[in-house]
Design an enzyme around this catalytic site. Sequence first.
Site, PDB file in Angstrom:
ATOM      1  N   HIS A 134       5.156  -7.105  -4.707  1.00 58.59           N
ATOM      2  CA  HIS A 134       5.035  -8.468  -4.199  1.00 58.59           C
ATOM      3  C   HIS A 134       6.026  -8.654  -3.074  1.00 58.59           C
ATOM      4  O   HIS A 134       7.132  -8.116  -3.125  1.00 58.59           O
ATOM      5  CB  HIS A 134       5.310  -9.492  -5.305  1.00 58.59           C
TER       6      HIS A 134
ATOM      7  N   ASP B 156      -1.948 -10.538 -10.380  1.00 58.93           N
ATOM      8  CA  ASP B 156      -3.310 -10.012 -10.371  1.00 58.93           C
ATOM      9  C   ASP B 156      -3.522  -8.824 -11.299  1.00 58.93           C
ATOM     10  O   ASP B 156      -4.652  -8.392 -11.503  1.00 58.93           O
ATOM     11  CB  ASP B 156      -3.696  -9.588  -8.944  1.00 58.93           C
TER      12      ASP B 156
HETATM   13  N1  CMC Z   1       1.524   0.829  -4.544  1.00 62.71           N
HETATM   14  C1  CMC Z   1       2.250   1.828  -3.964  1.00 62.71           C
HETATM   15  N2  CMC Z   1       3.258   1.627  -3.092  1.00 62.71           N
HETATM   16  C2  CMC Z   1       3.536   0.351  -2.778  1.00 62.71           C
HETATM   17  C3  CMC Z   1       2.839  -0.729  -3.330  1.00 62.71           C
HETATM   18  C4  CMC Z   1       1.811  -0.457  -4.248  1.00 62.71           C
HETATM   19  N3  CMC Z   1       1.110  -1.456  -4.799  1.00 62.71           N
HETATM   20  N4  CMC Z   1       3.338  -1.886  -2.846  1.00 62.71           N
HETATM   21  C5  CMC Z   1       4.310  -1.545  -2.006  1.00 62.71           C
HETATM   22  N5  CMC Z   1       4.443  -0.191  -1.964  1.00 62.71           N
HETATM   23  C6  CMC Z   1       5.450   0.564  -1.214  1.00 62.71           C
HETATM   24  C7  CMC Z   1       5.078   0.657   0.263  1.00 62.71           C
HETATM   25  O1  CMC Z   1       4.303   1.808   0.522  1.00 62.71           O
HETATM   26  C8  CMC Z   1       6.442   0.722   0.891  1.00 62.71           C
HETATM   27  O2  CMC Z   1       6.960   2.023   0.698  1.00 62.71           O
HETATM   28  P1  CMC Z   1       7.933   2.674   1.823  1.00 62.71           P
HETATM   29  O3  CMC Z   1       9.164   1.838   1.821  1.00 62.71           O
HETATM   30  O4  CMC Z   1       8.157   4.065   1.341  1.00 62.71           O
HETATM   31  O5  CMC Z   1       7.165   2.632   3.113  1.00 62.71           O
HETATM   32  C9  CMC Z   1       7.300  -0.205   0.027  1.00 62.71           C
HETATM   33  O6  CMC Z   1       6.682  -0.158  -1.273  1.00 62.71           O
HETATM   34  C10 CMC Z   1       7.328  -1.649   0.531  1.00 62.71           C
HETATM   35  O7  CMC Z   1       5.974  -2.095   0.631  1.00 62.71           O
HETATM   36  P2  CMC Z   1       5.440  -3.106   1.721  1.00 62.71           P
HETATM   37  O8  CMC Z   1       3.972  -2.918   1.873  1.00 62.71           O
HETATM   38  O9  CMC Z   1       6.295  -2.990   2.950  1.00 62.71           O
HETATM   39  O10 CMC Z   1       5.759  -4.476   1.015  1.00 62.71           O
HETATM   40  P3  CMC Z   1       5.177  -5.874   1.410  1.00 62.71           P
HETATM   41  O11 CMC Z   1       6.146  -6.892   0.941  1.00 62.71           O
HETATM   42  O12 CMC Z   1       4.800  -5.911   2.850  1.00 62.71           O
HETATM   43  O13 CMC Z   1       3.803  -5.954   0.602  1.00 62.71           O
HETATM   44  C11 CMC Z   1       2.212  -6.337  -1.080  1.00 62.71           C
HETATM   45  C12 CMC Z   1       3.616  -6.681  -0.560  1.00 62.71           C
HETATM   46  C13 CMC Z   1       1.878  -7.285  -2.236  1.00 62.71           C
HETATM   47  C14 CMC Z   1       1.174  -6.582   0.033  1.00 62.71           C
HETATM   48  C15 CMC Z   1       2.198  -4.871  -1.532  1.00 62.71           C
HETATM   49  O14 CMC Z   1       3.133  -4.672  -2.570  1.00 62.71           O
HETATM   50  C16 CMC Z   1       0.814  -4.414  -1.975  1.00 62.71           C
HETATM   51  O15 CMC Z   1       0.018  -4.000  -1.131  1.00 62.71           O
HETATM   52  N6  CMC Z   1       0.488  -4.516  -3.309  1.00 62.71           N
HETATM   53  C17 CMC Z   1      -0.834  -4.196  -3.767  1.00 62.71           C
HETATM   54  C18 CMC Z   1      -1.766  -5.386  -3.506  1.00 62.71           C
HETATM   55  C19 CMC Z   1      -1.507  -6.537  -4.455  1.00 62.71           C
HETATM   56  O16 CMC Z   1      -1.363  -6.355  -5.652  1.00 62.71           O
HETATM   57  N7  CMC Z   1      -1.497  -7.768  -3.897  1.00 62.71           N
HETATM   58  C20 CMC Z   1      -1.359  -8.981  -4.699  1.00 62.71           C
HETATM   59  C21 CMC Z   1      -0.081  -9.722  -4.403  1.00 62.71           C
HETATM   60  S1  CMC Z   1       0.225 -10.986  -5.669  1.00 62.71           S
HETATM   61  C22 CMC Z   1      -1.017 -12.145  -5.428  1.00 62.71           C
HETATM   62  C23 CMC Z   1      -0.768 -12.984  -4.250  1.00 62.71           C
HETATM   63  O17 CMC Z   1       0.120 -13.837  -4.308  1.00 62.71           O
HETATM   64  O18 CMC Z   1      -1.491 -12.798  -3.258  1.00 62.71           O
END
Ligand code: CMC
Length: 424
Positions: free
Chosen positions: A303, A360
């Site tokens: 998240h 989710d």
């Molecule tokens: N699986 C594997 N690796 C992950 C995941 C995941 N679900 N989420 C983040 N990472 C890794 C990402 O690859 C990155 O690694 P590195 O530092 O080595 O490059 C690190 O963790 C930071 O990730 P980020 O994408 O920069 O983090 P963010 O804050 O931009 O993204 C997120 C947050 C929710 C989009 C992301 O965690 C994600 O894609 N999760 C899966 C989709 C999901 O479950 N979304 C629902 C969010 S809750 C409902 C809502 O409020 O919308």
Amino acid sequence: MADQAVLQINGKTLELPLIVGTEKEVGIDIAVLRDKTGAVTFDPGYGNSGACESAVTFLDGELGILRYRGIPIEQLAGHASFLEVSWLLLKGELPTAAELAQFDAAEKSHRDLPDFAVQLIKSLPRNVHPMAGLAAVFATLSSVEGPTKDLEAGLAANELRLLAQIPTIAAYLYRHTEGLDFVAPDKNKAYAANYLNMMFKGTKFETNDADIANALDLLFILHADHEQNCSTSTVRLVGSAQAGLSASIAAGVTALWGPLHGGANQAVIEMLDEVVAHGGDVNWAVAQAKDKNSTFRLMGFGHRVYKNFDPRATIIKVQADLVLSRLGKNDKQLALAKGLEEAALHDEYFIARKLYPNVDFYSGIIYRALGFPPGMFTVLFAIGRLPGWMAHWNEHNAGKAKIGRPRQIYIGKNARDFVALNKR
Ligand code: CMC
């Protein structure tokens, strides 16, 4: 703490005032930055940028705190109905018994859709994604929107109607895609029970179980607001151009649809199916999610804001057990999800990046057990999120907020001459 931040740029020193919120959050007010220095801030994804002041929801991602209008989600989830929470978000205070009774009666009386909206749903292709249908209906409902100041039962009349009608829109969209006749709203049923009835009456998922309806009501509460997330920021941004309420909500719906936002609950089920196709091997899934050459992510994990635990996920996990046992289902995907959660929580990659199950991760399992097809999961999120979107739209429009208009750092070509077609 100092009451200003000091920035040095190009030999100039700029003193920037601090804004401190009621929970002691600190923001650096950079409103004069560009005028005084010619520079802008650069924060792709807005992870460090406060876009507004807001009194709707407080969340602390490090401590796993979520409060609507100051009240912890754990207390609301155990004691309030979704309508009470909607009132709280929209009006700022919990309703009195008299206010709630009036609101409840008014909501029940506005559930029918205008005929053009029914016809619009019937005209959509049978394979329409219900989120596309939901956005389309909201956009067209702007044609019957009244003046913003009109009140009914103590609420803005426009808000009351959207709140009352979104379950009907959602149920009709579902039944249209299934080729089923529509079931009219039942004014004798409470909000979630009426929605379940419109969805499933006459199908194998029909239920009159009050506990199931209460569980759905609780899920709506958990989704009701989450401060400046992608869809809410979209609603505020579109509203800042003075677009109407329904039109702004239509934009919020399309933002929510994305798999990184509200679409994640559908993506979780698809991911679990993929794990099943790999023999139910959770270690395979964890390895894939860690592999930077793979596009596989552990959906329902991680998240932008929560870096410890998502309090909504804790409540939903308990609900998943309750609902499935109530339905007498031994869901293999629930067991698989728990195994996957366990494996990820003990894996160094997920620990180091503070990735935990989010709202989710378990919600889709509950929805599926109730009979909702995956395409409807995000619609359920939207029903829950509607009062939050409207509270933010209101808050934004009540203030003297300017139109939202971010700056950029241009990295394209420098000025160059046009080349005539025959010379290229
Ligand atoms: N699986 C594997 N690796 C992950 C995941 C995941 N679900 N989420 C983040 N990472 C890794 C990402 O690859 C990155 O690694 P590195 O530092 O080595 O490059 C690190 O963790 C930071 O990730 P980020 O994408 O920069 O983090 P963010 O804050 O931009 O993204 C997120 C947050 C929710 C989009 C992301 O965690 C994600 O894609 N999760 C899966 C989709 C999901 O479950 N979304 C629902 C969010 S809750 C409902 C809502 O409020 O919308």
